[in-house]
Design a protein around this motif. Structure first.
Motif, mmCIF file in Angstrom:
data_model
loop_
_atom_site.group_PDB
_atom_site.id
_atom_site.type_symbol
_atom_site.label_atom_id
_atom_site.label_comp_id
_atom_site.label_asym_id
_atom_site.label_seq_id
_atom_site.Cartn_x
_atom_site.Cartn_y
_atom_site.Cartn_z
ATOM 1 N N SER A 1 0.813 -1.219 0.000
ATOM 2 C CA SER A 1 0.000 0.000 0.000
ATOM 3 C C SER A 1 0.849 1.273 0.000
ATOM 4 O O SER A 1 0.374 2.328 -0.406
ATOM 5 N N TYR A 2 2.102 1.175 0.425
ATOM 6 C CA TYR A 2 2.985 2.346 0.398
ATOM 7 C C TYR A 2 3.198 2.863 -1.032
ATOM 8 O O TYR A 2 3.587 4.021 -1.229
ATOM 9 N N LEU A 3 2.928 2.044 -2.033
ATOM 10 C CA LEU A 3 3.081 2.482 -3.423
ATOM 11 C C LEU A 3 1.901 3.319 -3.915
ATOM 12 O O LEU A 3 2.005 4.013 -4.930
ATOM 13 N N SER A 4 0.780 3.269 -3.212
ATOM 14 C CA SER A 4 -0.406 3.984 -3.704
ATOM 15 C C SER A 4 -0.202 5.504 -3.784
ATOM 16 O O SER A 4 -0.609 6.103 -4.787
ATOM 17 N N PRO A 5 0.437 6.180 -2.808
ATOM 18 C CA PRO A 5 0.676 7.621 -2.993
ATOM 19 C C PRO A 5 1.610 7.911 -4.173
ATOM 20 O O PRO A 5 1.451 8.912 -4.867
ATOM 21 N N ALA A 6 2.557 7.010 -4.413
ATOM 22 C CA ALA A 6 3.466 7.195 -5.549
ATOM 23 C C ALA A 6 2.707 7.055 -6.866
ATOM 24 O O ALA A 6 2.926 7.835 -7.803
ATOM 25 N N LEU A 7 1.814 6.078 -6.951
ATOM 26 C CA LEU A 7 1.014 5.912 -8.169
ATOM 27 C C LEU A 7 0.116 7.121 -8.379
ATOM 28 O O LEU A 7 -0.014 7.614 -9.500
ATOM 29 N N GLU A 8 -0.482 7.622 -7.309
ATOM 30 C CA GLU A 8 -1.333 8.802 -7.432
ATOM 31 C C GLU A 8 -0.525 9.970 -8.015
ATOM 32 O O GLU A 8 -0.954 10.610 -8.983
ATOM 33 N N ASP A 9 0.630 10.249 -7.440
ATOM 34 C CA ASP A 9 1.474 11.351 -7.910
ATOM 35 C C ASP A 9 1.882 11.145 -9.368
ATOM 36 O O ASP A 9 1.838 12.067 -10.190
ATOM 37 N N TYR A 10 2.269 9.927 -9.696
ATOM 38 C CA TYR A 10 2.689 9.595 -11.060
ATOM 39 C C TYR A 10 1.551 9.830 -12.061
ATOM 40 O O TYR A 10 1.737 10.467 -13.096
ATOM 41 N N LEU A 11 0.363 9.310 -11.742
ATOM 42 C CA LEU A 11 -0.771 9.426 -12.674
ATOM 43 C C LEU A 11 -1.243 10.869 -12.829
ATOM 44 O O LEU A 11 -1.575 11.298 -13.936
ATOM 45 N N ILE A 12 -1.274 11.618 -11.748
ATOM 46 C CA ILE A 12 -1.673 13.027 -11.847
ATOM 47 C C ILE A 12 -0.692 13.778 -12.736
ATOM 48 O O ILE A 12 -1.095 14.568 -13.600
ATOM 49 N N GLY A 13 0.590 13.507 -12.561
ATOM 50 C CA GLY A 13 1.610 14.162 -13.390
ATOM 51 C C GLY A 13 1.513 13.790 -14.852
ATOM 52 O O GLY A 13 1.694 14.637 -15.733
ATOM 53 N N LYS A 14 1.218 12.551 -15.128
ATOM 54 C CA LYS A 14 1.150 12.085 -16.512
ATOM 55 C C LYS A 14 -0.160 12.437 -17.203
ATOM 56 O O LYS A 14 -0.181 12.798 -18.377
ATOM 57 N N LEU A 15 -1.282 12.306 -16.476
ATOM 58 C CA LEU A 15 -2.599 12.435 -17.100
ATOM 59 C C LEU A 15 -3.249 13.803 -16.882
ATOM 60 O O LEU A 15 -4.177 14.154 -17.596
ATOM 61 N N LYS A 16 -2.787 14.537 -15.898
ATOM 62 C CA LYS A 16 -3.261 15.897 -15.608
ATOM 63 C C LYS A 16 -4.791 16.018 -15.573
ATOM 64 O O LYS A 16 -5.379 16.793 -16.322
ATOM 65 N N PRO A 17 -5.446 15.261 -14.685
ATOM 66 C CA PRO A 17 -6.902 15.362 -14.579
ATOM 67 C C PRO A 17 -7.315 16.805 -14.263
ATOM 68 O O PRO A 17 -6.651 17.492 -13.479
ATOM 69 N N SER A 18 -8.394 17.241 -14.841
ATOM 70 C CA SER A 18 -8.797 18.646 -14.753
ATOM 71 C C SER A 18 -9.052 19.141 -13.335
ATOM 72 O O SER A 18 -8.796 20.303 -13.043
ATOM 73 N N ALA A 19 -9.543 18.301 -12.429
ATOM 74 C CA ALA A 19 -9.872 18.752 -11.076
ATOM 75 C C ALA A 19 -8.745 18.558 -10.065
ATOM 76 O O ALA A 19 -8.866 18.979 -8.927
ATOM 77 N N ASN A 20 -7.645 17.913 -10.461
ATOM 78 C CA ASN A 20 -6.485 17.806 -9.574
ATOM 79 C C ASN A 20 -5.641 19.054 -9.728
ATOM 80 O O ASN A 20 -5.339 19.470 -10.857
ATOM 81 N N SER A 21 -5.244 19.631 -8.608
ATOM 82 C CA SER A 21 -4.438 20.850 -8.692
ATOM 83 C C SER A 21 -2.987 20.634 -8.256
ATOM 84 O O SER A 21 -2.140 21.446 -8.545
ATOM 85 N N VAL A 22 -2.710 19.530 -7.589
ATOM 86 C CA VAL A 22 -1.363 19.251 -7.093
ATOM 87 C C VAL A 22 -0.723 18.167 -7.949
ATOM 88 O O VAL A 22 -1.378 17.217 -8.350
ATOM 89 N N GLY A 23 0.562 18.308 -8.240
ATOM 90 C CA GLY A 23 1.309 17.244 -8.886
ATOM 91 C C GLY A 23 1.284 17.246 -10.397
ATOM 92 O O GLY A 23 1.718 16.293 -11.012
ATOM 93 N N LYS A 24 0.811 18.291 -11.022
ATOM 94 C CA LYS A 24 0.712 18.297 -12.487
ATOM 95 C C LYS A 24 2.023 18.626 -13.186
ATOM 96 O O LYS A 24 2.061 18.707 -14.390
ATOM 97 N N SER A 25 3.087 18.786 -12.447
ATOM 98 C CA SER A 25 4.338 19.208 -13.066
ATOM 99 C C SER A 25 5.265 18.069 -13.482
ATOM 100 O O SER A 25 6.319 18.306 -14.022
#
Length: 136
Positions: free
Chosen positions: A110-134
């Motif tokens: 489960s420690y990988l789940s925050p890493a996956l979240e950060d990775y996916l937000i950075g790669k996919l840039k969902p419109s309602a996510n504001s953190v991690g898009k860089s």
């Protein structure tokens, strides 16, 4: 959804070394009954039709994992008795959210789940996510 699956697969190609099966997204929930992976830590993805709107984290260190986060942040109860189900909270309704997917992690990973979240937000840039898009 294809991009979400593709990028998740890329992440696991880089970071999954366990003998357990690689976690997979579940897109089958119909806003009734338990959310898939509800007791596990992991991620949830919110969609408006086929467009990814948001990726969020539900930690396993909290009782009820993903479901605890969804119940406080995303879902509202709809109906009573046999017609009991869920709808998106007003914030998500305004963004057209009509689909939810989850991916759950075995507790030892489960420690990988925050890493996956950060990775996916950075790669996919969902419109309602504001953190991690860089992330490139």
């Amino acid at each position: 959804m294809d991009h979400l699956i593709q990028e998740t697969s890329e992440f696991f190609n880089r970071h999954w070394y366990g003998e357990l099966p690689v976690p997979a997204w579940n897109f089958d929930w119909n806003w009734k009954g338990p959310v898939p992976n509800y007791l596990l830590g992991g991620l949830y993805a919110l969609f408006s039709d086929e467009s990814l709107v948001y990726i969020g984290l539900g930690r396993s260190s909290v009782a009820r994992g993903i479901s605890a986060r969804l119940e406080s942040h995303v879902l509202a109860i709809s109906g009573e008795g046999d017609s009991y189900g869920y709808v998106p909270q007003e914030k998500w309704k305004k963004l057209g959210v009509n689909r939810l997917a989850t991916i759950g992690f075995p507790p030892q990973f489960s420690y990988l789940s925050p890493a996956l979240e950060d990775y996916l937000i950075g790669k996919l840039k969902p419109s309602a996510n504001s953190v991690g898009k860089s992330i490139p």
